[in-house]
Design an enzyme around this catalytic site. Structure first.
Site, PDB file in Angstrom:
ATOM      1  N   SER A   1       2.655   2.868  -0.135  1.00  0.00           N
ATOM      2  CA  SER A   1       4.076   3.117  -0.409  1.00  0.00           C
ATOM      3  C   SER A   1       4.770   3.946   0.661  1.00  0.00           C
ATOM      4  CB  SER A   1       4.211   3.825  -1.759  1.00  0.00           C
ATOM      5  OG  SER A   1       3.566   5.079  -1.700  1.00  0.00           O
ATOM      6  N   LYS A   2       4.058   4.400   1.674  1.00  0.00           N
ATOM      7  CA  LYS A   2       4.712   5.190   2.736  1.00  0.00           C
ATOM      8  C   LYS A   2       5.577   4.281   3.613  1.00  0.00           C
ATOM      9  CE  LYS A   2       2.678   8.727   1.190  1.00  0.00           C
ATOM     10  NZ  LYS A   2       2.007   9.996   1.324  1.00  0.00           N
TER      11      LYS A   2
END
Ligand SMILES: *Cc1c(COP(=O)(O)O)cnc(C)c1O
Length: 377
Positions: free
Chosen positions: A191-192
Site C-alpha cells: 500500500s505504500k
C-alpha cells in the site's frame, strides 16, 4: 460508481499487467529468485531516480530502519529522538537494538516531528534523530540537519511514506526525500506509494563507506564469503518483488501526480467547512506525495464520523489512534503528558480518506459530500 476502496491495487495492476507478468516469467525461467538481475537493475534505477549514490535493497521497511541503525554502530544506551506520532516500527527497532527511544511531540499542521521539541530533548547521550516523513510530506530537514550538525548527531530518515517527494532547502537545492540525512529507510509494502506484491524495503545513503558496511550487514555480516566480520542479519529483496517495483518506479511520478490531483479535489470540496482542516503543505519548503490524505475534524465528531462512514461503506483509516508514548511497550517514566499535547489532540481528530492512483472524481465528490453533510449536521 465503482466500489470505493482505501487502496486500489487491482486497478493499478491492470495498467502494468504485461510488464509485471513478463518480468515474473523471466525470473521463473532464469530461476534467479534471490539477488537476480532484476534486483540489481532495480537498485540502479532507484539510485538514478533518487539521485543518491547507494540504494541497498532489503526485506522490508522495518528491517531497513534497523539495518540503518546497525550500520551507524549505535550502542546500547545511546538515545535516539523520534516522533510520538508515527507507526510503531520506527520506535520498535530503536528499542530492539537496546538503544533508548526518546519520543517528542510533532507539529500540529504537518504532523511531522517538531524541531523545537528535538532541541529540548537533546542530552549528552543523544546520538541520532529519526524524522518520519509522515503521510507523504518531508519533515523540516533544513532545521533538523542544522540541529544535527550543531550537536554531532546522525540523521536517519524514515522515508516509508514519502518516496518521490521533493524537498526544497533554504539554499535553493532540491533533493528527494530520503537523500538528505546520513541514511534513510523505506518500505515497499503493497500500500505504500511505491509498493511491491509482498514485503520489500531499502536503505539509501550517499556515504559509500556506510553503504559498504550495510551491504555486509544485510548478508550475515559477510564482506568476503564465509568471513563474518560483524553481526549481521538476513534481509533480502526477492527478484519477483524487484520486477514489480521496476514497472512501478517508471510510473512513480505519474502515480504521485494522481494522488496529488485527488488531494486537491478533496481539499476543494472541504474548503468551506469550518469544522474540517485539510492537509497543509508546508509552504514552498517541500512537496507532498499524499501517502495518506488526512483530515482533522475539529468539532469532536471524529469517532461518530468514522461510524457513519462505516455504515455508508466508505473506507477510512485512523492513523494513528494511540500516541506511542502511551503504548505499553514504550512507556517511560520520563514522559510527561503535557509534553505531548499536539499528538494527544491529533489522535482524537485525525481521519484518513481513501487515497490511491485510481480514485475517480465522482467517488471523491461522493465521499466529500457524505462527510460534509455529516460533520455539519
Ligand atoms: C510502513 C512503515 C514502516 C515499516 O515498513 P514495513 O515494510 O511494513 O516493515 C516504517 N515506518 C513507517 C512510517 C511506515 O509507514
Amino acid at each position: 460508481m465503482k466500489k470505493i476502496q482505501m487502496v486500489d491495487l487491482k486497478g493499478q495492476y491492470e495498467g502494468i499487467k504485461n510488464e509485471v507478468n513478463q518480468g515474473m516469467q523471466e525470473i521463473l525461467e532464469e530461476t534467479s529468485f534471490i539477488n537476480g538481475p532484476h534486483v540489481y537493475a532495480f537498485q540502479k534505477e532507484l539510485e538514478e531516480y533518487l539521485g543518491v549514490r547507494n540504494v541497498i535493497p532489503c526485506a522490508n521497511g522495518t528491517d531497513a530502519l534497523q539495518i540503518a541503525m546497525m550500520g551507524l554502530r549505535l550502542k546500547p544506551g545511546d538515545e535516539v529522538i523520534t516522533a510520538d506520532f508515527t507507526f510503531a516500527a520506527t520506535v520498535e527497532v530503536i528499542a530492539l537494538l537496546q538503544l533508548t527511544p526518546v519520543l517528542v511531540d510533532v507539529d500540529p499542521e504537518t504532523f511531522n516531528i517538531d524541531p523545537e521539541e528535538i532541541k529540548k530533548a537533546i542530552t549528552p547521550n543523544t546520538k541520532a534523530i529519526v524524522p518520519v516523513h509522515l503521510f507523504g510530506q518531508t519533515s523540516n530537514m533544513d532545521e533538523i540537519m542544522e540541529i544535527a550538525r550543531e550537536h554531532d548527531l546522525f540523521v536517519i530518515e524514515d522515508n516509508a511514506q514519502a518516496i518521490g517527494a521533493n524537498y526544497h532547502s533554504k539554499d535553493g537545492k532540491t533533493q528527494k526525500a530520503g537523500t538528505i540525512g546520513d541514511v534513510a529507510a523505506t518500505s515497499f509494502f503493497p500500500s505504500k506509494n511505491l509498493g511491491c506484491y509482498g514485503d520489500g524495503g531499502a536503505i539509501f545513503t550517499n556515504n559509500d563507506e556506510l553503504a559498504h558496511t550495510i551491504r555486509g550487514i544485510v548478508n550475515h555480516g559477510m564482506y568476503e564469503r564465509y568471513h563474518h566480520d560483524v553481526v549481521g542479519v538476513n534481509s533480502r529483496l526477492d527478484s519477483f518483488q524487484a520486477a514489480v517495483l521496476r514497472a512501478k518506479l517508471k510510473r512513480l511520478d505519474i502515480y504521485n501526480e494522481a494522488r496529488k490531483k485527488a488531494a486537491i479535489s478533496y481539499s476543494e470540496a472541504f474548503k468551506e467547512n469550518e469544522h474540517i482542516v485539510t492537509p497543509v503543505r508546508s509552504g514552498d519548503c517541500d512537496t507532498h506525495v499524499y501517502h495518506q490524505y488526512t483530515l482533522k475534524i475539529k468539532n469532536g465528531k471524529r469517532d461518530a464520523l468514522a461510524k457513519h462512514l462505516q455504515e455508508k461503506g466508505i473506507p477510512f483509516g485512523i492513523y494513528y489512534p494511540i500516541p506511542l508514548h502511551r503504548q505499553k511497550a514504550y512507556l517511560d517514566e520520563r514522559y510527561q503528558e503535557k509534553n505531548f499535547s499536539v499528538t494527544n489532540k491529533l489522535v482524537e481528530e485525525v481521519i484518513s480518506l481513501p487515497m490511491h492512483t485510481e480514485l475517480e472524481e465522482e467517488q471523491i465528490k461522493y465521499i466529500a459530500k457524505t462527510i460534509n453533510d455529516f460533520v455539519n449536521a
